[in-house]
Design an enzyme around this catalytic site. Structure first.
Site, short mmCIF file in Angstrom:
data_model
loop_
_atom_site.label_atom_id
_atom_site.label_comp_id
_atom_site.label_asym_id
_atom_site.label_seq_id
_atom_site.Cartn_x
_atom_site.Cartn_y
_atom_site.Cartn_z
N ARG A 104 0.85 -1.19 0.00
CA ARG A 104 0.00 0.00 0.00
C ARG A 104 0.88 1.23 0.00
O ARG A 104 1.73 1.37 0.88
CB ARG A 104 -0.84 0.05 1.29
CG ARG A 104 -1.91 -0.93 1.36
CD ARG A 104 -2.98 -0.52 2.35
NE ARG A 104 -2.50 -0.09 3.67
CZ ARG A 104 -3.31 0.33 4.62
NH1 ARG A 104 -4.62 0.40 4.40
NH2 ARG A 104 -2.85 0.70 5.78
N THR A 108 -1.33 7.44 -0.58
CA THR A 108 -2.60 7.34 -1.33
C THR A 108 -3.45 6.15 -0.90
O THR A 108 -4.62 6.06 -1.24
CB THR A 108 -2.31 7.18 -2.83
OG1 THR A 108 -1.61 5.92 -3.01
CG2 THR A 108 -1.44 8.31 -3.36
N ASP A 200 0.05 -3.72 12.07
CA ASP A 200 0.52 -4.04 10.72
C ASP A 200 0.87 -5.53 10.67
O ASP A 200 1.84 -5.98 11.28
CB ASP A 200 1.75 -3.19 10.38
CG ASP A 200 2.14 -3.35 8.93
OD1 ASP A 200 2.16 -2.34 8.20
OD2 ASP A 200 2.42 -4.50 8.50
N ASP A 203 4.43 -6.56 9.41
CA ASP A 203 5.49 -6.25 10.38
C ASP A 203 5.44 -7.20 11.58
O ASP A 203 6.47 -7.62 12.10
CB ASP A 203 5.33 -4.81 10.88
CG ASP A 203 5.80 -3.80 9.84
OD1 ASP A 203 6.53 -4.19 8.91
OD2 ASP A 203 5.42 -2.62 9.95
O1 LIG Z 1 -7.05 -3.27 2.18
P1 LIG Z 1 -5.81 -2.43 2.06
O2 LIG Z 1 -6.03 -1.02 2.51
O3 LIG Z 1 -5.22 -2.51 0.70
O4 LIG Z 1 -4.78 -2.98 3.12
C1 LIG Z 1 -4.51 -4.33 3.28
C2 LIG Z 1 -3.11 -4.64 2.84
O5 LIG Z 1 -2.17 -4.02 3.73
C3 LIG Z 1 -1.26 -5.01 4.17
O6 LIG Z 1 -0.19 -5.13 3.32
P2 LIG Z 1 1.00 -4.05 3.27
O7 LIG Z 1 0.75 -3.02 2.22
O8 LIG Z 1 1.25 -3.54 4.66
O9 LIG Z 1 2.21 -4.90 2.74
P3 LIG Z 1 3.07 -6.01 3.54
O10 LIG Z 1 2.22 -7.23 3.65
O11 LIG Z 1 4.26 -6.19 2.66
O12 LIG Z 1 3.42 -5.44 4.88
C4 LIG Z 1 -2.11 -6.25 4.19
O13 LIG Z 1 -1.37 -7.43 4.26
C5 LIG Z 1 -2.91 -6.13 2.92
O14 LIG Z 1 -2.26 -6.63 1.78
O1 LIG Z 2 -4.73 -2.49 9.97
C1 LIG Z 2 -4.09 -2.78 8.94
C2 LIG Z 2 -4.41 -2.26 7.68
C3 LIG Z 2 -3.68 -2.65 6.60
N1 LIG Z 2 -2.65 -3.51 6.77
C4 LIG Z 2 -2.34 -4.00 7.98
O2 LIG Z 2 -1.40 -4.79 8.10
N2 LIG Z 2 -3.07 -3.63 9.04
MG LIG Z 3 2.36 -4.24 6.03
#
Ligand SMILES: O=P(O)(O)OC[C@H]1O[C@H](OP(=O)(O)OP(=O)(O)O)[C@H](O)[C@@H]1O
Ligand SMILES: O=c1cc[nH]c(=O)[nH]1
Ligand SMILES: [Mg+2]
Length: 209
Positions: A104, A108, A200, A203
């Protein structure tokens, strides 16, 4: 909330609560996510088609029923989706696996793709997309958009936590995709994080940040 299945099994709810706690270590977060995804796999695969298999018991021949695991594809949205994969594969070890790399954009909240790899013959397969978090729904909708270009037989989406905003977004873009989740939380904060949520997921699984 049409086409949303909340998996209310007590074991799922118990493990989810332990995972949400801010003092859960990465180790226990990962272990609980693995256990929870195995439990959710039972619900997601409930309507999987069966085929006949002639076998012999020690007493006589019979025709049993088996699933064709190779027709099923688990698609993990990187990174956090990988925390869900192993538990699902415990239940359907013959399934194929696809990966979609999405993050994400923090400004944005749009999904940015950096990787895409699927098994061959997607038009004959049933897809289960796995990602612990459905927040704005942008990542899930982008992933489903991309997979639909390969014309699979069906697509389901399974997560741990869903925000109402994410459910609406995914349903609006893809009304044909059923959603399975362990909980629907209250709302998103100004940074697109789910409240009360669990933080998160990526993380916490990988101990980054
Ligand atoms: O519904 P959304 O608003 O799109 O958010 C959800 C996304 O956010 C997180 O990923 P992130 O972008 O943190 O990537 P990561 O798994 O690499 O940490 C999660 O694992 C989803 O893929
Ligand atoms: O709460 C949230 C939203 C998006 N992605 C995450 O990992 N946690
Ligand atoms: Mg993430």
């Amino acid at each position: 909330m049409n086409r949303v299945t909340v998996v209310t099994h007590p074991l799922v709810q118990h493990k989810l609560t332990l995972m949400r706690r801010k003092d859960a270590s990465s180790n226990s977060f990962r272990r609980l996510l693995g256990e929870l995804s195995t439990l959710m796999a039972y619900e997601v695969t409930r309507d999987m088609p069966l085929q006949d298999m002639p076998i012999e018991t020690p007493l006589e021949a019979m025709t049993g029923k088996v699933i064709d695991g190779k027709k099923l594809v688990f698609v993990s949205i990187l990174r956090a989706g990988n925390g869900f994969l192993d538990g699902m594969l415990n239940v359907v070890p013959g399934a194929r696996v696809g990966h979609v790399g999405l993050y994400r954009d923090p400004a944005t909240l749009q999904a940015v793709e950096y990787y895409f790899k699927m098994p061959s013959g997607m038009d004959a397969r049933d897809v289960v997309v796995v990602d612990p978090m459905l927040a704005t729904g942008n990542s899930a909708a982008a992933c489903v958009d991309r997979i639909k270009r390969l014309d699979p037989r069906s697509i389901k989406f399974v997560c741990l936590l869903a925000a109402p905003e994410g459910i609406h977004r995914l349903h609006k873009a893809h009304p044909d995709v059923p959603i399975f989740t362990a909980a629907i939380d209250r709302e998103l904060n100004d940074h697109g994080y789910i409240l009360p949520g669990l933080g998160d997921a990526g993380d916490r699984i990988f101990g980054t940040k």
